[in-house]
Design a protein around this motif. Structure first.
Motif, short mmCIF file in Angstrom:
data_model
loop_
_atom_site.label_atom_id
_atom_site.label_comp_id
_atom_site.label_asym_id
_atom_site.label_seq_id
_atom_site.Cartn_x
_atom_site.Cartn_y
_atom_site.Cartn_z
N TYR A 153 -7.36 29.47 -45.90
CA TYR A 153 -8.47 28.77 -46.27
C TYR A 153 -8.97 29.74 -47.42
O TYR A 153 -9.01 30.69 -47.55
CB TYR A 153 -9.48 29.12 -45.09
CG TYR A 153 -9.34 28.22 -43.64
CD1 TYR A 153 -9.85 27.04 -43.40
CD2 TYR A 153 -8.84 28.81 -42.74
CE1 TYR A 153 -9.50 26.31 -42.40
CE2 TYR A 153 -8.51 28.19 -41.71
CZ TYR A 153 -8.91 26.86 -41.28
OH TYR A 153 -8.65 26.17 -40.30
N LYS A 207 -2.18 25.54 -56.31
CA LYS A 207 -3.55 24.87 -56.52
C LYS A 207 -4.18 24.92 -57.70
O LYS A 207 -3.72 25.95 -58.42
CB LYS A 207 -4.46 25.57 -55.23
CG LYS A 207 -4.09 25.26 -53.81
CD LYS A 207 -4.01 23.88 -53.38
CE LYS A 207 -3.60 23.59 -52.20
NZ LYS A 207 -3.18 22.30 -51.83
N MET A 243 0.01 21.92 -41.13
CA MET A 243 -0.23 22.98 -40.71
C MET A 243 -1.15 23.78 -41.81
O MET A 243 -0.89 23.84 -43.03
CB MET A 243 0.97 23.83 -40.39
CG MET A 243 0.38 25.02 -39.82
SD MET A 243 2.19 25.96 -39.17
CE MET A 243 1.66 27.28 -38.68
N VAL A 244 -2.23 24.46 -41.25
CA VAL A 244 -3.19 25.14 -41.99
C VAL A 244 -2.56 26.33 -42.63
O VAL A 244 -1.92 27.30 -41.45
CB VAL A 244 -4.49 25.40 -41.39
CG1 VAL A 244 -5.48 26.22 -42.43
CG2 VAL A 244 -5.20 24.17 -41.25
N LEU A 245 -2.36 26.69 -43.86
CA LEU A 245 -1.71 28.05 -44.23
C LEU A 245 -2.79 28.97 -44.71
O LEU A 245 -2.54 30.18 -44.16
CB LEU A 245 -0.77 27.89 -45.34
CG LEU A 245 0.18 26.71 -45.19
CD1 LEU A 245 0.98 26.66 -46.47
CD2 LEU A 245 1.11 27.13 -44.10
N GLU A 279 -3.49 32.24 -42.31
CA GLU A 279 -3.24 31.94 -41.19
C GLU A 279 -1.84 31.89 -40.89
O GLU A 279 -1.43 31.66 -39.48
CB GLU A 279 -3.78 30.47 -40.96
CG GLU A 279 -5.39 30.05 -41.21
CD GLU A 279 -6.09 31.11 -40.31
OE1 GLU A 279 -5.92 30.95 -38.99
OE2 GLU A 279 -7.07 31.38 -40.81
N GLU A 313 -15.65 25.53 -48.50
CA GLU A 313 -14.39 25.94 -48.01
C GLU A 313 -13.28 24.92 -48.04
O GLU A 313 -13.46 23.82 -47.60
CB GLU A 313 -14.50 26.52 -46.66
CG GLU A 313 -13.46 27.43 -46.32
CD GLU A 313 -13.64 28.29 -45.17
OE1 GLU A 313 -13.81 29.36 -45.32
OE2 GLU A 313 -13.91 27.61 -44.08
N GLU A 314 -12.00 25.24 -48.61
CA GLU A 314 -10.92 24.22 -48.61
C GLU A 314 -9.58 25.04 -47.67
O GLU A 314 -9.68 25.95 -47.69
CB GLU A 314 -10.37 24.29 -50.18
CG GLU A 314 -11.12 23.35 -50.89
CD GLU A 314 -10.77 21.84 -50.84
OE1 GLU A 314 -9.51 21.41 -50.66
OE2 GLU A 314 -11.60 21.04 -50.94
N MET A 315 -9.02 24.05 -47.33
CA MET A 315 -7.87 24.28 -46.47
C MET A 315 -6.56 24.29 -47.46
O MET A 315 -6.62 23.09 -47.95
CB MET A 315 -7.86 23.40 -45.08
CG MET A 315 -8.58 23.71 -44.14
SD MET A 315 -8.40 22.66 -42.57
CE MET A 315 -8.43 21.17 -43.35
N ILE A 316 -5.75 25.23 -47.23
CA ILE A 316 -4.34 24.92 -47.82
C ILE A 316 -3.30 24.43 -46.78
O ILE A 316 -3.23 25.17 -45.89
CB ILE A 316 -3.79 26.15 -48.56
CG1 ILE A 316 -4.70 26.58 -49.61
CG2 ILE A 316 -2.41 25.80 -49.16
CD1 ILE A 316 -4.38 27.91 -50.33
N LEU A 317 -2.66 23.14 -46.86
CA LEU A 317 -2.21 22.79 -45.83
C LEU A 317 -0.61 22.69 -46.00
O LEU A 317 -0.15 22.56 -47.52
CB LEU A 317 -2.48 21.24 -45.45
CG LEU A 317 -3.82 21.06 -45.00
CD1 LEU A 317 -4.09 19.63 -44.81
CD2 LEU A 317 -4.18 21.88 -43.90
N SER A 318 0.48 22.76 -45.10
CA SER A 318 1.79 22.60 -45.54
C SER A 318 2.03 21.32 -45.69
O SER A 318 1.83 20.61 -44.98
CB SER A 318 2.70 23.48 -44.36
OG SER A 318 4.04 23.05 -44.57
#
Length: 78
Positions: free
Chosen positions: A70, A45, A66-68, A55, A2-7
């Motif tokens: 997952y 990505k 900030m996490v946008l 999120e 699992e990856e997070m997409i961050l601002s």
């Protein structure tokens, strides 16, 4: 995995093109953020994966880091 997409910046989320439980193809635009100088930053990505959760909502203020969302990343065969 699992990856997070961050601002990558501060701003307002003006549009997103993803939905939970859908598979996203690589190099698609996931989010668009209007920065304080009114420029629009597109978040793309380079991997393919299934969106686990989103999120944020359109119109929401975001800050750098900030996490946008997952994403469950899929390995790609080359």
């Amino acid at each position: 995995m699992e990856e997070m997409i961050l601002s990558p910046c501060d701003g307002v989320l003006v549009r997103f093109r993803i939905q939970e439980n859908l598979t996203q193809k690589r190099c698609n635009t996931f989010f668009k953020i209007r920065q304080k100088d009114d420029t629009i930053l597109e978040i793309k990505k380079t991997y393919q994966g299934k969106i686990s959760s989103v999120e944020v909502r359109e119109g929401e203020e975001v800050v750098k880091g900030m996490v946008l969302a997952y994403v469950e990343e899929y390995a790609l065969e080359i």
